[in-house]
Design a protein around this motif. Structure first.
Motif, PDB file in Angstrom:
ATOM      1  N   ASP A  21       0.824  -1.203   0.000  1.00 31.47           N
ATOM      2  CA  ASP A  21       0.000   0.000   0.000  1.00 31.47           C
ATOM      3  C   ASP A  21       0.865   1.262   0.000  1.00 31.47           C
ATOM      4  OD1 ASP A  21      -2.617   1.113  -0.003  1.00 31.47           O
ATOM      5  OD2 ASP A  21      -2.277   1.738   2.079  1.00 31.47           O
ATOM      6  N   SER A  23       3.810   1.585  -1.311  1.00 35.66           N
ATOM      7  CA  SER A  23       4.410   1.760  -2.634  1.00 35.66           C
ATOM      8  C   SER A  23       3.405   2.421  -3.588  1.00 35.66           C
ATOM      9  CB  SER A  23       4.900   0.427  -3.193  1.00 35.66           C
ATOM     10  OG  SER A  23       3.808  -0.423  -3.488  1.00 35.66           O
ATOM     11  N   GLY A  24       2.132   2.121  -3.425  1.00 38.05           N
ATOM     12  CA  GLY A  24       1.101   2.778  -4.226  1.00 38.05           C
ATOM     13  C   GLY A  24       0.999   4.258  -3.896  1.00 38.05           C
ATOM     14  N   VAL A  25       1.154   4.594  -2.634  1.00 36.95           N
ATOM     15  CA  VAL A  25       1.110   5.990  -2.213  1.00 36.95           C
ATOM     16  C   VAL A  25       2.302   6.738  -2.802  1.00 36.95           C
ATOM     17  CG1 VAL A  25       1.316   7.515  -0.206  1.00 36.95           C
ATOM     18  CG2 VAL A  25      -0.208   5.556  -0.124  1.00 36.95           C
ATOM     19  N   LYS A  26       3.466   6.115  -2.819  1.00 33.00           N
ATOM     20  CA  LYS A  26       4.647   6.755  -3.402  1.00 33.00           C
ATOM     21  C   LYS A  26       4.439   7.028  -4.888  1.00 33.00           C
ATOM     22  CE  LYS A  26       8.230   5.078  -0.298  1.00 33.00           C
ATOM     23  NZ  LYS A  26       9.443   4.256  -0.185  1.00 33.00           N
ATOM     24  N   LYS A  27       3.816   6.090  -5.592  1.00 36.57           N
ATOM     25  CA  LYS A  27       3.553   6.276  -7.019  1.00 36.57           C
ATOM     26  C   LYS A  27       2.553   7.408  -7.228  1.00 36.57           C
ATOM     27  CE  LYS A  27       1.920   3.927 -11.166  1.00 36.57           C
ATOM     28  NZ  LYS A  27       1.239   5.103 -11.631  1.00 36.57           N
ATOM     29  N   ASP A  28       1.511   7.450  -6.399  1.00 37.84           N
ATOM     30  CA  ASP A  28       0.527   8.532  -6.498  1.00 37.84           C
ATOM     31  C   ASP A  28       1.175   9.890  -6.237  1.00 37.84           C
ATOM     32  OD1 ASP A  28      -1.425   6.686  -7.043  1.00 37.84           O
ATOM     33  OD2 ASP A  28      -2.233   6.654  -4.992  1.00 37.84           O
ATOM     34  N   LEU A  29       2.072   9.947  -5.264  1.00 37.04           N
ATOM     35  CA  LEU A  29       2.761  11.196  -4.953  1.00 37.04           C
ATOM     36  C   LEU A  29       3.654  11.632  -6.114  1.00 37.04           C
ATOM     37  CD1 LEU A  29       3.398  13.426  -2.935  1.00 37.04           C
ATOM     38  CD2 LEU A  29       5.194  11.962  -2.011  1.00 37.04           C
ATOM     39  N   ASP A  31       3.198  10.899  -9.280  1.00 39.49           N
ATOM     40  CA  ASP A  31       2.298  11.365 -10.344  1.00 39.49           C
ATOM     41  C   ASP A  31       1.771  12.763 -10.050  1.00 39.49           C
ATOM     42  OD1 ASP A  31       2.666   8.972 -11.653  1.00 39.49           O
ATOM     43  OD2 ASP A  31       0.775   8.088 -10.934  1.00 39.49           O
ATOM     44  N   PHE A  32       1.443  13.020  -8.785  1.00 35.59           N
ATOM     45  CA  PHE A  32       0.946  14.333  -8.385  1.00 35.59           C
ATOM     46  C   PHE A  32       2.017  15.410  -8.585  1.00 35.59           C
ATOM     47  CE2 PHE A  32       0.376  17.560  -5.042  1.00 35.59           C
ATOM     48  CZ  PHE A  32      -0.829  18.081  -5.459  1.00 35.59           C
ATOM     49  N   LYS A  33       3.255  15.107  -8.202  1.00 35.68           N
ATOM     50  CA  LYS A  33       4.344  16.063  -8.393  1.00 35.68           C
ATOM     51  C   LYS A  33       4.532  16.384  -9.870  1.00 35.68           C
ATOM     52  CE  LYS A  33       7.189  15.035  -4.355  1.00 35.68           C
ATOM     53  NZ  LYS A  33       8.497  14.504  -3.919  1.00 35.68           N
ATOM     54  N   LYS A  35       2.217  16.236 -12.238  1.00 38.41           N
ATOM     55  CA  LYS A  35       1.076  17.044 -12.687  1.00 38.41           C
ATOM     56  C   LYS A  35       1.208  18.488 -12.223  1.00 38.41           C
ATOM     57  CE  LYS A  35      -3.987  17.086 -12.641  1.00 38.41           C
ATOM     58  NZ  LYS A  35      -4.006  18.460 -13.004  1.00 38.41           N
TER      59      LYS A  35
END
Length: 75
Positions: A21, A23-29, A31-33, A35
């Protein structure tokens, strides 16, 4: 049920799920950076805002000088 079985049945899967979970948060972060960096191009920077303020101040000073010279020429 002894402690070793408890660790094998409950704690190890929970720990693995927690790592998955995160690692998914790191990927989302990440992607957000990305964007935010793409969106930041659309907005003015402090440097361009200061440059525009300087131009406006120069124009204001020029207008004031012109008004003073016109007023002096009338008298």
């Amino acid at each position: 049920m002894d402690w070793l079985q408890f660790l094998e049945i409950i704690c190890v899967p929970a720990f693995v799920w927690l790592i998955y979970d995160l690692s998914g948060v790191k990927k989302d972060l990440a992607d957000f950076k990305l964007k935010v960096a793409e969106d930041a191009v659309k907005y003015a920077t402090n440097e361009s805002i200061l440059r525009m303020e300087s131009k406006i101040d120069d124009l204001r000073d020029l207008i004031i000088d012109e008004l003073k010279t016109k007023k002096a020429n009338r008298k």
